[in-house]
Design an enzyme around this catalytic site. Structure first.
Site, PDB file in Angstrom:
ATOM      1  N   ARG A  33       0.160   7.743  -2.519  1.00 20.10           N
ATOM      2  CA  ARG A  33       0.696   8.785  -1.622  1.00 20.10           C
ATOM      3  C   ARG A  33       2.178   9.023  -1.890  1.00 20.10           C
ATOM      4  NH1 ARG A  33      -1.242   5.972   3.523  1.00 20.10           N
ATOM      5  NH2 ARG A  33      -1.759   4.379   1.975  1.00 20.10           N
ATOM      6  N   TRP A  34       2.907   7.965  -2.198  1.00 18.30           N
ATOM      7  CA  TRP A  34       4.333   8.143  -2.527  1.00 18.30           C
ATOM      8  C   TRP A  34       4.464   9.069  -3.740  1.00 18.30           C
ATOM      9  CZ3 TRP A  34       7.038   7.055  -7.009  1.00 18.30           C
ATOM     10  CH2 TRP A  34       8.425   7.235  -6.920  1.00 18.30           C
ATOM     11  N   TRP A  70     -12.096  -1.885  -7.778  1.00 19.11           N
ATOM     12  CA  TRP A  70     -12.878  -1.464  -8.960  1.00 19.11           C
ATOM     13  C   TRP A  70     -13.580  -0.131  -8.685  1.00 19.11           C
ATOM     14  CZ3 TRP A  70     -11.719  -4.244 -13.097  1.00 19.11           C
ATOM     15  CH2 TRP A  70     -11.394  -5.588 -12.944  1.00 19.11           C
ATOM     16  N   ASP A  77       0.832  -1.207   0.000  1.00 19.52           N
ATOM     17  CA  ASP A  77       0.000   0.000   0.000  1.00 19.52           C
ATOM     18  C   ASP A  77       0.870   1.262   0.000  1.00 19.52           C
ATOM     19  OD1 ASP A  77      -2.370   1.370  -0.028  1.00 19.52           O
ATOM     20  OD2 ASP A  77      -2.770   1.163   2.116  1.00 19.52           O
ATOM     21  N   ARG A  89       2.019  -4.913   6.198  1.00 20.45           N
ATOM     22  CA  ARG A  89       1.334  -3.868   5.429  1.00 20.45           C
ATOM     23  C   ARG A  89       2.205  -2.616   5.433  1.00 20.45           C
ATOM     24  NH1 ARG A  89      -4.865  -2.447   4.553  1.00 20.45           N
ATOM     25  NH2 ARG A  89      -4.585  -0.658   3.165  1.00 20.45           N
ATOM     26  N   HIS A 114       2.380   3.488  -9.047  1.00 20.35           N
ATOM     27  CA  HIS A 114       2.125   2.083  -9.400  1.00 20.35           C
ATOM     28  C   HIS A 114       3.296   1.503 -10.207  1.00 20.35           C
ATOM     29  CE1 HIS A 114      -1.752   2.454  -7.634  1.00 20.35           C
ATOM     30  NE2 HIS A 114      -2.271   3.214  -8.573  1.00 20.35           N
ATOM     31  N   LEU A 134      10.951 -20.252  -4.941  1.00 17.90           N
ATOM     32  CA  LEU A 134       9.853 -19.475  -4.358  1.00 17.90           C
ATOM     33  C   LEU A 134       8.584 -19.581  -5.213  1.00 17.90           C
ATOM     34  CD1 LEU A 134       8.997 -16.988  -2.404  1.00 17.90           C
ATOM     35  CD2 LEU A 134       9.597 -15.576  -4.383  1.00 17.90           C
TER      36      LEU A 134
HETATM   37  C1  IPE Z   1      -5.490  -2.735  -0.223  1.00 22.12           C
HETATM   38  O1  IPE Z   1      -5.132  -1.399  -0.371  1.00 22.12           O
HETATM   39  C2  IPE Z   1      -5.506  -3.407  -1.561  1.00 22.12           C
HETATM   40  C3  IPE Z   1      -4.191  -3.592  -2.206  1.00 22.12           C
HETATM   41  C4  IPE Z   1      -3.036  -3.298  -1.673  1.00 22.12           C
HETATM   42  C5  IPE Z   1      -4.239  -4.172  -3.513  1.00 22.12           C
HETATM   43  P1  IPE Z   1      -6.228  -0.259  -0.504  1.00 22.12           P
HETATM   44  O2  IPE Z   1      -5.502   1.022  -0.617  1.00 22.12           O
HETATM   45  O3  IPE Z   1      -7.190  -0.596  -1.581  1.00 22.12           O
HETATM   46  O4  IPE Z   1      -6.989  -0.386   0.898  1.00 22.12           O
HETATM   47  P2  IPE Z   1      -7.805   0.673   1.748  1.00 22.12           P
HETATM   48  O5  IPE Z   1      -8.878   1.215   0.846  1.00 22.12           O
HETATM   49  O6  IPE Z   1      -6.856   1.728   2.193  1.00 22.12           O
HETATM   50  O7  IPE Z   1      -8.336  -0.118   2.897  1.00 22.12           O
HETATM   51  C1  IPE Z   2      -1.584   0.233  -3.412  1.00 26.29           C
HETATM   52  O1  IPE Z   2      -1.346   1.600  -3.408  1.00 26.29           O
HETATM   53  C2  IPE Z   2      -1.823  -0.307  -4.809  1.00 26.29           C
HETATM   54  C3  IPE Z   2      -3.224  -0.712  -5.072  1.00 26.29           C
HETATM   55  C4  IPE Z   2      -4.195  -0.773  -4.189  1.00 26.29           C
HETATM   56  C5  IPE Z   2      -3.538  -1.090  -6.440  1.00 26.29           C
HETATM   57  P1  IPE Z   2      -2.540   2.636  -3.418  1.00 26.29           P
HETATM   58  O2  IPE Z   2      -2.938   2.918  -4.822  1.00 26.29           O
HETATM   59  O3  IPE Z   2      -3.649   2.165  -2.533  1.00 26.29           O
HETATM   60  O4  IPE Z   2      -1.854   3.925  -2.792  1.00 26.29           O
HETATM   61  P2  IPE Z   2      -2.470   4.910  -1.719  1.00 26.29           P
HETATM   62  O5  IPE Z   2      -2.942   4.072  -0.566  1.00 26.29           O
HETATM   63  O6  IPE Z   2      -3.595   5.626  -2.393  1.00 26.29           O
HETATM   64  O7  IPE Z   2      -1.340   5.813  -1.346  1.00 26.29           O
HETATM   65 MG    MG Z   3      -4.065   2.372  -0.585  1.00 26.65          MG
END
Ligand code: IPE
Ligand code: IPE
Ligand code: MG
Length: 232
Positions: free
Chosen positions: A23-24, A68, A19, A180, A36, A130
């Site tokens: 934000r990064w 989605w 996650d 996480r 991404h 792995l």
């Molecule tokens: C969880 O991250 C899903 C993945 C890392 C693929 P999200 O960014 O979607 O989760 P929430 O919305 O902060 O709980």
């Molecule tokens: C995790 O990073 C990747 C996916 C859920 C696909 P985020 O896209 O959730 O990044 P933040 O949480 O918005 O920073």
């Molecule tokens: Mg996220």
């Protein structure tokens, strides 16, 4: 890269909620998509490292059943990124003897992406190092509902063993270490059944900056924990 050979016992199964990509990117003054992209290169680094230190299963949360709900353009970008990722990673999997598996409800993806995923599974199926598992359109609740439905359809008794063997993760052991990134302290519908006795680790680091050194530190911390599984 630091490989600590003195580790007493490695976790057999590491699961990561990757996650903080968005934000990064924002902090760097970039579009979320750049986060991404960088996140995909972290996937490669962490996978190679886990394969080198002898982890058996690395399960990475790449796209949730709830993702989605993001803006259409971001979802489309992630789908294209996945297609590109599998094309470029096949060589990396084979070079590192990494077997690839997907979990989640793949039927929601385009037939093109489904085919790339299946091909990657097939082409890496004889790798013996792995196993890297990507959770794609994955949600624990959806997975448990699909598992119970399978039992129902096959007239099988609903018990722990049968649920276990009907889950997408039936080929793996339970999660030992759940990580996480990005400072959020929640599970977000990930491996709820499989993490019943997982050791949890939450780090502030955003996924694009998560490093093999930090993973080694987390594994060292894991080794200091006393896992009692309800016993003494
Ligand atoms: C969880 O991250 C899903 C993945 C890392 C693929 P999200 O960014 O979607 O989760 P929430 O919305 O902060 O709980
Ligand atoms: C995790 O990073 C990747 C996916 C859920 C696909 P985020 O896209 O959730 O990044 P933040 O949480 O918005 O920073
Ligand atoms: Mg996220």
């Amino acid at each position: 890269m630091k490989i600590n050979l003195s580790l007493p016992a490695l976790p057999k199964h590491i699961a990561i909620i990757m996650d903080g990509n968005g934000r990064w990117a924002k902090e760097q003054g970039l579009n979320r998509t750049a986060g991404h992209e960088k996140g995909a290169s972290t996937v490669r680094d962490i996978t190679i490292h886990c394969s080198k230190i002898g982890i058996e299963y690395l399960t990475l949360y790449a796209f949730s059943t709830e993702n989605w709900n993001r803006p259409r353009l971001e979802v489309e970008f992630l789908m294209k990124l996945l297609e590109r990722y599998f094309k470029s990673e096949l060589k990396i999997y084979l070079e590192n003897n990494v077997k690839f598996k997907a979990i989640g409800n793949l039927s929601k993806f385009s037939s093109k992406l489904q085919k790339i995923i299946k091909d990657t599974e097939e082409k890496t199926s004889s790798c013996t190092g792995l196993t890297q598992v990507l959770a794609l359109n994955y949600g624990s609740r959806d997975e448990i509902v699909r598992a119970v439905r399978k039992l129902n359809d096959n007239n099988l008794e609903v018990n722990e063993e049968n649920i276990n063997s009907s889950l997408d993760t039936s080929f793996m052991s339970d999660v030992d270490l759940l990580i996480r990134t990005s400072g959020e302290i929640r599970i977000s519908n990930y491996l709820l059944w499989q993490s019943a006795y997982a050791e949890m680790f939450f780090t502030q680091t955003y996924w694009p900056e998560f490093s093999t050194d930090e993973l080694d530190d987390i594994i060292s911390d894991f080794n200091k924990r006393d896992r009692r599984f309800g016993g003494l």
